[in-house]
Design a protein around this motif. Structure first.
Motif, PDB file in Angstrom:
ATOM      1  N   GLU A 274       0.679  -1.305  -0.038  1.00  0.00           N
ATOM      2  CA  GLU A 274      -0.082  -0.012   0.122  1.00  0.00           C
ATOM      3  C   GLU A 274       0.712   1.186   0.073  1.00  0.00           C
ATOM      4  OE1 GLU A 274      -3.139   0.296   3.103  1.00  0.00           O
ATOM      5  OE2 GLU A 274      -3.627  -1.918   2.716  1.00  0.00           O
ATOM      6  N   ILE A 275       1.811   1.253   0.868  1.00  0.00           N
ATOM      7  CA  ILE A 275       2.839   2.435   0.649  1.00  0.00           C
ATOM      8  C   ILE A 275       4.165   2.056   1.090  1.00  0.00           C
ATOM      9  CG2 ILE A 275       2.295   2.974   3.410  1.00  0.00           C
ATOM     10  CD1 ILE A 275       2.302   5.898   2.515  1.00  0.00           C
ATOM     11  N   LYS A 276       5.147   2.742   0.614  1.00  0.00           N
ATOM     12  CA  LYS A 276       6.530   2.281   0.960  1.00  0.00           C
ATOM     13  C   LYS A 276       7.070   2.950   2.148  1.00  0.00           C
ATOM     14  CE  LYS A 276       6.994  -0.360  -2.398  1.00  0.00           C
ATOM     15  NZ  LYS A 276       6.987  -1.735  -2.403  1.00  0.00           N
ATOM     16  N   LEU A 277       7.897   2.561   2.846  1.00  0.00           N
ATOM     17  CA  LEU A 277       8.557   3.044   4.105  1.00  0.00           C
ATOM     18  C   LEU A 277       8.711   4.649   3.716  1.00  0.00           C
ATOM     19  CD1 LEU A 277       9.538   2.170   6.797  1.00  0.00           C
ATOM     20  CD2 LEU A 277      11.837   2.126   6.069  1.00  0.00           C
ATOM     21  N   ALA A 278       9.566   4.909   2.676  1.00  0.00           N
ATOM     22  CA  ALA A 278      10.034   6.422   2.712  1.00  0.00           C
ATOM     23  C   ALA A 278       8.970   7.323   2.669  1.00  0.00           C
ATOM     24  CB  ALA A 278      11.091   6.465   1.464  1.00  0.00           C
ATOM     25  N   ALA A 279       7.815   6.751   1.735  1.00  0.00           N
ATOM     26  CA  ALA A 279       6.614   7.452   1.578  1.00  0.00           C
ATOM     27  C   ALA A 279       5.653   7.804   2.817  1.00  0.00           C
ATOM     28  CB  ALA A 279       5.641   6.841   0.638  1.00  0.00           C
ATOM     29  N   LEU A 280       5.677   6.571   3.549  1.00  0.00           N
ATOM     30  CA  LEU A 280       4.992   6.756   4.833  1.00  0.00           C
ATOM     31  C   LEU A 280       5.638   7.585   5.671  1.00  0.00           C
ATOM     32  CD1 LEU A 280       2.845   5.790   6.704  1.00  0.00           C
ATOM     33  CD2 LEU A 280       4.490   3.956   7.272  1.00  0.00           C
ATOM     34  N   PHE A 281       7.072   7.593   5.619  1.00  0.00           N
ATOM     35  CA  PHE A 281       7.795   8.525   6.620  1.00  0.00           C
ATOM     36  C   PHE A 281       7.587   9.943   6.300  1.00  0.00           C
ATOM     37  CE2 PHE A 281      12.077  11.102   6.646  1.00  0.00           C
ATOM     38  CZ  PHE A 281      12.219  11.033   7.971  1.00  0.00           C
TER      39      PHE A 281
END
Length: 309
Positions: free
Chosen positions: A31-38
């Protein structure tokens, strides 16, 4: 933080007026990558002002102000999921909460190697099990189940009185009066320390549509009297169940401790065996001679109902 409710992707605990809040989340990386969630966590909600942040290959941390609250976020990535913790508290609580914030955040275990204990609020009505240990109406059970009860009921036998407890062993001794034809169980004289066992008890009524059917769960006894379940199953109301060896002998009583994971899936609480030797010593200390004749252990299991204020 006694108020508990479902959050968008986990669970939220909060103080009575919301001055302290803890929320867990669990998100598939599809659903969402780590960097994007950050980046998202730094900007949402819009009133967040970041004071410090750090992004690593396997997780991130963020802290700062969110309106009138201070906040901290910790997230970790593993096996295609991102799991995390958000802690918020009023600035007026800073001298109380800020000192323990690092401990709370660092103690959070998003991907535990084994089940973690978690202290929960006592339920107003709680179900468990007890084992009949004398023809005079004595019943041994999990101490935490019988703690703080205004009324204790042994289903089918009537009201029960708590007459003794032992904090070290985790046992409580109950007694019902005026009963007849009880089947006291006999404890195994040489309990095995490892191997396959069967847990026999009556689950919480909500796990069986209000019924009170005796249920058996296959498990394994490991080091340190820990009990590993063969498969994930509902365990509500099962504490105090009898643990039997392959020959049907009673090895002891099962104690269950509640805990919570940052997960939308049901999780099995850690369980341990209170050994037959511990039960025997507890009964002897309270002038209850342990039964010697072996009967049907399953007939000695009784549902215990604790009603608290």
């Amino acid at each position: 933080m006694p108020q508990v409710r479902d959050a968008a992707r986990g669970t939220r605990w909060s103080a009575a007026h919301g001055e302290v809040q803890v929320e867990t989340f669990r998100i598939p990386e599809s659903e969402i990558k780590l960097a994007a969630l950050f980046e998202q966590q730094k900007k949402e909600p819009a009133n967040r002002k970041v004071e410090s942040s750090a992004l690593r290959d396997d997780g991130f941390t963020i802290s700062g102000l969110q309106g009138l609250k201070m906040f901290s976020v910790r997230a970790q990535r593993r096996d295609g999921e991102i799991r995390g913790l958000i802690l918020l508290f009023d600035q007026m609580m800073e001298t109380i909460v800020a000192g323990v914030t690092p401990a709370i955040v660092s103690a959070f275990s998003p991907f535990p190697e084994r089940s973690m204990p978690f202290a929960t609020m006592a339920k107003p009505v709680e179900y468990g099990n007890g084992l009949i240990v004398s023809s005079r109406g004595h019943i041994v059970t999990d101490r935490s189940l019988a703690s703080g009860c205004q009324v204790i009921v042994a289903a089918g036998l009537g009201d029960a009185e708590r007459i003794a407890e032992d904090r070290d062993s985790g046992l409580a001794l109950l007694r019902v009066y005026g009963t007849r034809n009880l089947t006291p169980l006999a404890l195994a004289p040489d309990a095995s320390k490892k191997g396959d066992i069967t847990l026999v008890g009556i689950p919480d009524p909500k796990e069986q549509n209000g019924a009170k059917k005796l249920t058996e769960i296959k498990a394994r006894l490991t080091n340190g009297d820990a009990i590993e379940l063969r498969q994930s199953v509902p365990m509500a109301g099962f504490s105090g169940a009898a643990a039997l060896d392959p020959q049907g002998r009673v090895l002891g009583l099962m104690e269950m401790r509640n805990f919570v994971l940052a997960s939308v899936d049901p999780a099995t609480p850690p369980v341990r065996l209170i050994t037959a030797d511990s039960i025997r010593a507890f009964l002897t200390a309270n002038n209850v001679p342990p039964a010697e004749q072996t009967g049907d252990a399953k007939a000695s299991v009784v549902r215990i109902i604790c009603v608290r204020k």
